[in-house]
Structure formats: C-alpha cells, structure tokens
Design a protein around this motif. Structure first.
Motif, PDB file in Angstrom:
ATOM      1  N   HIS A   1      58.970  33.987   7.140  1.00 30.86           N
ATOM      2  CA  HIS A   1      58.440  35.260   7.635  1.00 30.86           C
ATOM      3  C   HIS A   1      59.528  35.976   8.425  1.00 30.86           C
ATOM      4  O   HIS A   1      60.183  35.356   9.280  1.00 30.86           O
ATOM      5  CB  HIS A   1      57.254  34.993   8.579  1.00 30.86           C
ATOM      6  N   ARG A   2      59.695  37.246   8.157  1.00 29.14           N
ATOM      7  CA  ARG A   2      60.515  38.061   9.058  1.00 29.14           C
ATOM      8  C   ARG A   2      59.834  38.089  10.419  1.00 29.14           C
ATOM      9  O   ARG A   2      58.634  37.843  10.527  1.00 29.14           O
ATOM     10  CB  ARG A   2      60.595  39.497   8.551  1.00 29.14           C
TER      11      ARG A   2
ATOM     12  N   ASP B   1      57.511  39.885   4.638  1.00 27.83           N
ATOM     13  CA  ASP B   1      57.375  40.729   5.811  1.00 27.83           C
ATOM     14  C   ASP B   1      56.500  40.039   6.860  1.00 27.83           C
ATOM     15  O   ASP B   1      55.700  39.176   6.528  1.00 27.83           O
ATOM     16  CB  ASP B   1      56.770  42.073   5.405  1.00 27.83           C
ATOM     17  N   TYR B   2      56.660  40.435   8.124  1.00 27.03           N
ATOM     18  CA  TYR B   2      55.970  39.671   9.164  1.00 27.03           C
ATOM     19  C   TYR B   2      54.457  39.832   9.139  1.00 27.03           C
ATOM     20  O   TYR B   2      53.741  38.954   9.597  1.00 27.03           O
ATOM     21  CB  TYR B   2      56.542  39.960  10.554  1.00 27.03           C
ATOM     22  N   ASN B   3      53.963  40.950   8.557  1.00 25.90           N
ATOM     23  CA  ASN B   3      52.502  41.030   8.491  1.00 25.90           C
ATOM     24  C   ASN B   3      51.938  40.760   7.097  1.00 25.90           C
ATOM     25  O   ASN B   3      50.792  41.072   6.824  1.00 25.90           O
ATOM     26  CB  ASN B   3      51.993  42.362   9.062  1.00 25.90           C
ATOM     27  N   SER B   4      52.753  40.136   6.230  1.00 27.66           N
ATOM     28  CA  SER B   4      52.251  39.754   4.898  1.00 27.66           C
ATOM     29  C   SER B   4      51.885  38.275   4.873  1.00 27.66           C
ATOM     30  O   SER B   4      52.371  37.492   5.686  1.00 27.66           O
ATOM     31  CB  SER B   4      53.329  39.992   3.836  1.00 27.66           C
TER      32      SER B   4
ATOM     33  N   GLN C   1      68.214  37.676   6.950  1.00 26.24           N
ATOM     34  CA  GLN C   1      68.678  38.545   5.856  1.00 26.24           C
ATOM     35  C   GLN C   1      69.954  37.994   5.239  1.00 26.24           C
ATOM     36  O   GLN C   1      70.106  37.916   4.022  1.00 26.24           O
ATOM     37  CB  GLN C   1      68.936  39.937   6.439  1.00 26.24           C
TER      38      GLN C   1
ATOM     39  N   SER D   1      67.291  47.721   6.548  1.00 24.49           N
ATOM     40  CA  SER D   1      66.113  46.868   6.687  1.00 24.49           C
ATOM     41  C   SER D   1      65.695  47.014   8.138  1.00 24.49           C
ATOM     42  O   SER D   1      66.218  47.851   8.858  1.00 24.49           O
ATOM     43  CB  SER D   1      66.474  45.424   6.376  1.00 24.49           C
ATOM     44  N   ASP D   2      64.764  46.195   8.574  1.00 30.78           N
ATOM     45  CA  ASP D   2      64.369  46.342   9.976  1.00 30.78           C
ATOM     46  C   ASP D   2      65.273  45.517  10.881  1.00 30.78           C
ATOM     47  O   ASP D   2      64.980  45.300  12.025  1.00 30.78           O
ATOM     48  CB  ASP D   2      62.902  45.944  10.174  1.00 30.78           C
TER      49      ASP D   2
ATOM     50  N   ARG E   1      51.455  34.237  12.321  1.00 27.58           N
ATOM     51  CA  ARG E   1      51.638  34.810  10.967  1.00 27.58           C
ATOM     52  C   ARG E   1      50.704  34.125   9.978  1.00 27.58           C
ATOM     53  O   ARG E   1      50.374  32.955  10.137  1.00 27.58           O
ATOM     54  CB  ARG E   1      53.096  34.621  10.501  1.00 27.58           C
TER      55      ARG E   1
ATOM     56  N   ASN F   1      66.051  38.515  12.436  1.00 26.64           N
ATOM     57  CA  ASN F   1      65.945  39.128  11.109  1.00 26.64           C
ATOM     58  C   ASN F   1      67.315  39.312  10.473  1.00 26.64           C
ATOM     59  O   ASN F   1      67.479  39.154   9.260  1.00 26.64           O
ATOM     60  CB  ASN F   1      65.224  40.476  11.202  1.00 26.64           C
TER      61      ASN F   1
ATOM     62  N   GLN G   1      58.861  40.207  14.085  1.00 27.73           N
ATOM     63  CA  GLN G   1      58.638  41.583  14.533  1.00 27.73           C
ATOM     64  C   GLN G   1      59.960  42.090  15.098  1.00 27.73           C
ATOM     65  O   GLN G   1      60.589  41.393  15.899  1.00 27.73           O
ATOM     66  CB  GLN G   1      57.544  41.624  15.588  1.00 27.73           C
TER      67      GLN G   1
END
Ligand code: TXA
Ligand code: MG
Length: 335
Positions: A299-300, A235-238, A315, A330-331, A256, A311, A302
């Motif tokens: 990283h995905r 995920d983008y914030n992980s 995916q 998903s997003d 990131r 994204n 935002q």
C-alpha cells in the motif's frame, strides 16, 4: 565483524579503513572523508557508480568551516532547527573534500546525525566521515547491524552496532547550490517541517530524457531500494488483493483494506502513523524479500509527513527498469 567498541571503530576510520555505523536514519558505510583511498574503497564495497556523491557526516558545526565555503541564511536556519538530525544540506565545498566524495560536483552534502553512537564515533574519529547507506548499490537500506553484516559483511572491516535505527528512512536532502533551495530527496525530516522554517522548497524532478549521471540529484535513480522480489503498489485507499495462483506478500499498515489470501503480511503500524511505519519499513521489506514470494504488494502511504519519503522509496523499489520508469509524477516527491 560486529562490535560495540566506539574507540576501535574510530581507530579503524582514522587508519583509512571502512566502518559501518548506526545513524538515526539508516546504517552508513563510513570512511575518512579526507582520505581519497578510503573513499574509493566505499564505492568499491558498494559497487556504487562514481557519479553518485556521498554525504559527509560531522560531529558539530565547528567542523563546517573546513568543509563548506558558505552557509546561506536559510541553510543556517534549517541547521539551527534540525541538526543534529535527519537533514542533509548541499553547500559549496572547500578543497579539503576530495572530488570523489562529491562526484566532482561543486556542492557537498553534509549532516550532523543525532544517533548517540554516531555522535560519539564522529567525535572520537576527529575527521569528517563520508558515508552512503551501508547496502550494496540499489539494494534495501540497512536499519540494523545484522542487515549490514548480511549484505555487505564480506566487504566491511567493522560494523559498529548501535541497535535498530529509530527514524528508518534516509535523511532529507536540500540543496543550496542555486538561487533558491530545492529538495533533492524527501526523507526523515518532513518537507512540511522544512517549509515551516524557510518557506516553499521546490523539488528537483528527475528528467527521463537524461541519463543517470546527468540528473539534478545524481543518486535519485528510478530503480533503487529494490527487493529481488517484484513489488507492486496499490493506492492507500484501495483494497489490496493477492494475485491468483501466486504466493503474495503484503506490506501495509493497520487501517488499510486488504482481501484474504496473502501468504505473508507485514503490518508496519496499527494506525496511519507514517513515522511509526518508517521505523520498521526497510526491515519489513527485507523479511518479505526473504520469504520466497512471487510478488510483494504494498500500500502507498498517505502523502503527508514521512509518507512522502516512504512513497518515494516504494516507487523506486517498484520500478521495473532503470530509466524507463521515472520517479514522478505521483504523490511522492512531486507533491
Ligand atoms: O540518512 C542518510 O542520508 C544516510 C545516512 C548514512 O546518513 N545516508 C545516505 O546516503 O542515505 P546515500 O549515499 O545512500 O544517499 C545520499 C543521497 C544520494 O541520493 C546522493 O546523490 C545525494 O544524497 N547527495 C549526496 N551528496 C550530494 C551532493 N553533493 N549533491 C547532490 N546530491 C548529493
Ligand atoms: Mg542509499
């Protein structure tokens, strides 16, 4: 063979041969859209299944009359705002477009690209040009002439070099074949910009219970844009962490977070600027794929602007097997 001669490329197209050419999104593998043999050669060169329709590229809107039978008002407004540019409209087709181009569908995807070399070529050729992205089916889309030469050079008569593509992801595809417009593929024209012009545009979600040919957007296979190296998403914030004991590559942007220990890192842009990330996205994925890594960790993005298209590509590139890893939810395109 790579060339910069637009007149030679136009002559090749007119004589039924295949020409890879630059657009602002990705390089296309072009053929005269009104010549069924030439169009068949595109499918053969890419090893592309015949159920997956091709986009028809035209130089200007005067060419539309011979290709589509109707242009709804909302489609017109999108064309006014985004053509030439990275937007494909699916509209009811005329009989001048062979069945093979649309895979037998009643709608034809059409767009006016805004790359100056593409515009010059389309004018010089004087015919509508059917063109998918110029990569072997399911592979990574090309954003330079050399990418095309590397992966499809043996099968293409000529590659017209117009430099690296500026947008870097394929066009957004919006269908006008039912009552309300719907999004078939997120792409280089952001959905926020489109909705600002015509209001909400729902997304055609792929159905895991249908086979590929019966999907609402037949080209939207769950595994696509795929490197040979396995790809895992975070995920983008992980925090991105390399896998122990394996050679890992990282695909990310400058803001990131990631741990140490990646064998190779590709930073797409110094900030979370999704448009800047898109411009170098496929080229970076190719470099990582060529680096003999065990796994690529990405990283995905935002999920705003071109991040939605990026994204979507991530995916699909990460999907293990066709059909058992549907694109949503998903997003990405299901927003
Ligand atoms: O930016 C782009 O769109 C690039 C450049 C070369 O123009 N082209 C491109 O083509 O990405 P391709 O073939 O790789 O992807 C076209 C997508 C596929 O998902 C296909 O199924 C969809 O557009 N499409 C094309 N014509 C369609 C139609 N008549 N109905 C529904 N979907 C269509
Ligand atoms: Mg493609």
């Amino acid at each position: 063979m790579i060339t910069t001669s637009v007149s030679k490329a136009a002559e090749y197209l007119r004589s039924g041969r295949l020409v890879a050419f630059p657009t602002e999104t990705v390089y296309g593998l072009g053929a005269d859209a009104t010549n069924p043999q030439a169009v068949a050669a595109v499918f053969a060169a890419k090893n592309r299944p015949s159920f997956d329709p091709l986009i028809v590229h035209i130089a200007d809107r005067t060419a539309l009359a011979s290709i589509v039978t109707a242009m709804p008002e909302a489609a017109s407004r999108l064309a006014d705002r985004f053509w030439p540019g990275p937007l494909t409209l699916v509209l009811p087709r005329t009989s001048r477009i062979p069945d093979l181009v649309t895979a037998g569908l009643e709608g034809v995807g059409v767009r006016i690209p805004r790359h100056p070399v593409a515009m010059e070529l389309l004018k010089a050729a004087g015919c509508p040009v059917a063109a998918p992205s110029a990569n072997p089916f399911g592979g990574i889309s090309p954003t330079t002439a050399q990418h095309v030469e590397d992966s499809l050079g043996h099968a293409v008569d000529l590659v017209l070099d117009g430099g690296p593509c500026q947008v870097g992801v394929e066009s957004t595809v919006v269908s006008f074949m039912s009552e309300t417009p719907c999004l078939l593929r997120p792409g280089g024209c952001s959905i926020e910009e489109i909705e600002a012009v015509i209001g909400p545009v729902p997304c055609a979600v792929s159905n895991p219970n249908l086979d590929d040919a019966a999907q609402p957007a037949p080209g939207m296979l769950s595994r696509h844009y795929a490197p040979r190296t396995p790809l895992r998403l975070v995920d983008y914030n992980s925090l991105a962490i390399p896998e122990a004991g394996r050679q890992c590559g990282l695909l990310t942007e400058g803001t990131r977070k990631h741990a140490d220990g990646f064998a190779r890192t590709e930073i797409l842009a110094p900030t979370s600027d999704n448009a800047a990330c898109a411009a170098g996205f496929f080229a970076a994925l190719r470099r990582l794929d060529a680096a003999n890594l065990d796994v690529i960790i990405a990283h995905r993005f935002q999920p705003v602007g071109l991040g939605i298209a990026l994204n979507d590509r991530l995916q699909r590139a990460a999907a293990e097997h066709r059909n058992d890893s549907p694109a949503g939810p998903s997003d990405n395109i299901s927003r």
